[in-house]
Write a protein that holds these residues in place. Structure first.
Motif, short mmCIF file in Angstrom:
data_model
loop_
_atom_site.label_atom_id
_atom_site.label_comp_id
_atom_site.label_asym_id
_atom_site.label_seq_id
_atom_site.Cartn_x
_atom_site.Cartn_y
_atom_site.Cartn_z
N THR A 42 90.34 17.74 -18.42
CA THR A 42 90.87 16.12 -18.20
C THR A 42 91.20 16.07 -16.84
O THR A 42 91.99 16.69 -16.30
N THR A 43 90.59 15.20 -16.35
CA THR A 43 90.80 14.64 -14.86
C THR A 43 91.58 13.47 -14.84
O THR A 43 91.57 12.51 -15.17
N LEU A 44 92.82 13.87 -14.09
CA LEU A 44 93.83 12.77 -14.10
C LEU A 44 93.72 12.08 -12.75
O LEU A 44 94.01 12.82 -11.55
N GLN A 45 94.05 10.71 -12.37
CA GLN A 45 94.07 10.19 -10.96
C GLN A 45 95.21 9.34 -11.19
O GLN A 45 95.15 8.52 -12.23
N VAL A 46 96.33 9.56 -10.31
CA VAL A 46 97.36 8.70 -10.57
C VAL A 46 97.32 7.65 -9.03
O VAL A 46 97.49 8.41 -8.05
N LYS A 47 97.36 6.36 -9.43
CA LYS A 47 97.44 5.60 -8.34
C LYS A 47 98.62 5.10 -7.86
O LYS A 47 99.51 4.78 -8.71
N PRO A 48 98.93 5.14 -6.66
CA PRO A 48 100.13 4.84 -6.05
C PRO A 48 100.68 3.34 -6.35
O PRO A 48 99.65 2.46 -6.51
N THR B 5 92.60 18.26 -12.34
CA THR B 5 91.81 18.38 -13.36
C THR B 5 92.71 19.46 -14.20
O THR B 5 93.10 20.59 -13.72
N TYR B 6 93.14 19.19 -15.54
CA TYR B 6 93.91 20.05 -16.19
C TYR B 6 92.92 20.77 -17.29
O TYR B 6 92.38 19.99 -17.96
N LEU B 7 93.06 21.93 -17.17
CA LEU B 7 92.06 22.71 -18.13
C LEU B 7 92.79 23.59 -19.07
O LEU B 7 93.93 24.08 -18.88
N CYS B 8 92.50 23.43 -20.25
CA CYS B 8 93.10 24.27 -21.47
C CYS B 8 91.84 25.75 -21.58
O CYS B 8 90.65 25.38 -21.33
N ALA B 9 92.36 26.73 -22.14
CA ALA B 9 91.54 27.82 -22.31
C ALA B 9 91.67 28.66 -23.37
O ALA B 9 93.27 28.72 -23.73
N PHE B 10 91.06 29.16 -24.15
CA PHE B 10 91.39 29.76 -25.27
C PHE B 10 90.61 31.20 -25.43
O PHE B 10 89.59 31.20 -25.16
N PRO B 11 91.51 32.29 -25.82
CA PRO B 11 90.81 33.64 -25.71
C PRO B 11 89.70 33.71 -27.00
O PRO B 11 90.09 33.23 -27.99
N SER B 12 88.54 34.29 -26.73
CA SER B 12 87.88 34.60 -27.67
C SER B 12 88.35 35.78 -28.42
O SER B 12 89.29 36.44 -28.05
N ASN B 13 87.52 36.24 -29.27
CA ASN B 13 87.92 37.52 -30.12
C ASN B 13 87.75 38.83 -29.33
O ASN B 13 88.46 39.88 -29.69
N THR B 14 87.32 38.73 -28.16
CA THR B 14 87.46 39.85 -27.37
C THR B 14 88.24 39.63 -26.07
O THR B 14 88.34 40.39 -25.48
N GLY B 15 88.91 38.59 -26.21
CA GLY B 15 90.05 38.33 -25.20
C GLY B 15 89.58 37.70 -24.06
O GLY B 15 90.51 37.13 -23.33
N PHE C 157 94.07 32.75 -33.79
CA PHE C 157 94.73 32.45 -32.90
C PHE C 157 95.42 33.57 -32.12
O PHE C 157 96.18 34.36 -32.42
N TYR C 158 95.22 33.62 -30.82
CA TYR C 158 95.93 34.61 -29.98
C TYR C 158 96.79 33.91 -28.78
O TYR C 158 97.76 34.19 -28.66
N ALA C 159 96.03 32.90 -28.18
CA ALA C 159 96.94 32.58 -27.15
C ALA C 159 96.39 30.99 -26.79
O ALA C 159 95.17 30.88 -26.94
N LEU C 160 97.04 30.13 -26.08
CA LEU C 160 96.58 29.01 -25.57
C LEU C 160 96.93 28.59 -24.07
O LEU C 160 98.16 28.88 -23.71
N HIS C 161 95.90 28.77 -23.06
CA HIS C 161 96.42 28.48 -21.75
C HIS C 161 96.10 27.18 -21.19
O HIS C 161 95.25 26.36 -21.43
N TRP C 162 97.10 26.71 -20.15
CA TRP C 162 96.92 25.51 -19.43
C TRP C 162 96.88 25.75 -18.23
O TRP C 162 97.64 26.68 -17.85
N TYR C 163 95.93 25.38 -17.26
CA TYR C 163 95.71 25.43 -15.99
C TYR C 163 95.64 24.02 -15.36
O TYR C 163 95.17 23.13 -15.69
N ARG C 164 96.24 24.13 -13.84
CA ARG C 164 96.06 22.72 -13.11
C ARG C 164 95.11 23.30 -11.95
O ARG C 164 95.40 23.98 -11.34
N TRP C 165 94.08 22.19 -11.64
CA TRP C 165 93.07 22.45 -11.04
C TRP C 165 93.14 21.31 -9.90
O TRP C 165 92.44 20.21 -10.38
N GLU C 166 93.51 21.36 -8.71
CA GLU C 166 93.71 20.37 -7.83
C GLU C 166 91.95 20.47 -7.06
O GLU C 166 91.69 21.56 -6.72
#
Lengths: 113, 111
Positions: B105-111, B87-97, B30-39
């Protein structure tokens, strides 16, 4: 606050034409990346660079070339465009390879007819 | 080949609901775990980079936890709002970084 700037934003090419996508970052980042995003495939790494003058292949490098002559710029070239290269292309940069967040440009939507 | 799995693939919630989703990654090297938000029609935006087992990070109503021993991270959104739709993305570095991204995961929030 420009961050990562991609040009152009849209382009339509004919099969066999060539073009270059430009990515510029103003954060003095060492690492830069080119991704493509296709429906159902997520983000896939095409090529990346760990510093000025260096480039390396990613997950899907075939049909693309890159250059990093200046630290702030990372160019992605298509020598002979194919319809399979129709995609949205994202450039990103980061201060570290694995433990620093990547900063993305707004994307280039490329259609190959 | 590294596999980064996210579940569920999509989620529909009502405004005000709290929700969470999962990212699973290889627990070895394990090196790190990233979370991204993508509208939609925008570019991915970094939320968190997590590096320590047991780490918990928070940004407004969004928080994330990390379990490196069992290879998973949870992203929580408290009191979802329509503007959280993305859409919420996670990302994991490979052994080369290089980052390996999950499908999101695509989230839809209804008003």
């Amino acid at each position: 606050n420009a961050g990562v700037t991609q040009t152009p934003k849209f382009r339509v090419l004919k099969t066999g034409q060539s073009m270059t996508l430009l990515c510029a970052q103003d954060m003095n980042h060492e690492y830069m990346y080119w991704y493509r995003q296709d429906p159902g495939m997520g983000l896939r790494l095409i090529h990346y660079s760990v510093g000025e003058g260096t480039t390396a292949k990613g997950e899907v490098p075939d049909g693309y070339n890159v250059s990093r002559l200046k630290k702030q710029n990372f160019l992605l070239g298509l020598e002979s465009a194919a319809p399979s290269q129709t995609s949205v292309y994202f450039c990103a940069s980061s201060a570290g390879l694995s433990n620093q967040p990547q900063h993305f440009g707004d994307g280039t939507r490329l259609s190959i007819l | 080949i590294l596999n980064v799995e996210q579940s569920p693939q999509s989620l529909h919630v009502q405004e005000g609901d709290s929700t969470n989703f999962t990212c699973s990654f290889p627990s070895s090297n394990f090196y790190a775990l990233h979370w991204y938000r993508w509208e939609t029609a925008k570019s991915p935006e970094a939320l968190f980079v997590m590096t320590l087992n047991g780490d918990e990070k928070k940004k407004g109503r969004i928080s994330a936890t990390l379990n490196t021993k069992e290879g998973y991270s949870y992203l929580y959104i408290k009191g979802s709002q329509p503007e959280d739709s993305a859409t919420y993305l996670c990302a994991f570095p490979s052994n080369t970084g290089k980052l390996i991204f999950g499908q999101g995961t695509t989230l839809q929030v209804k008003p």
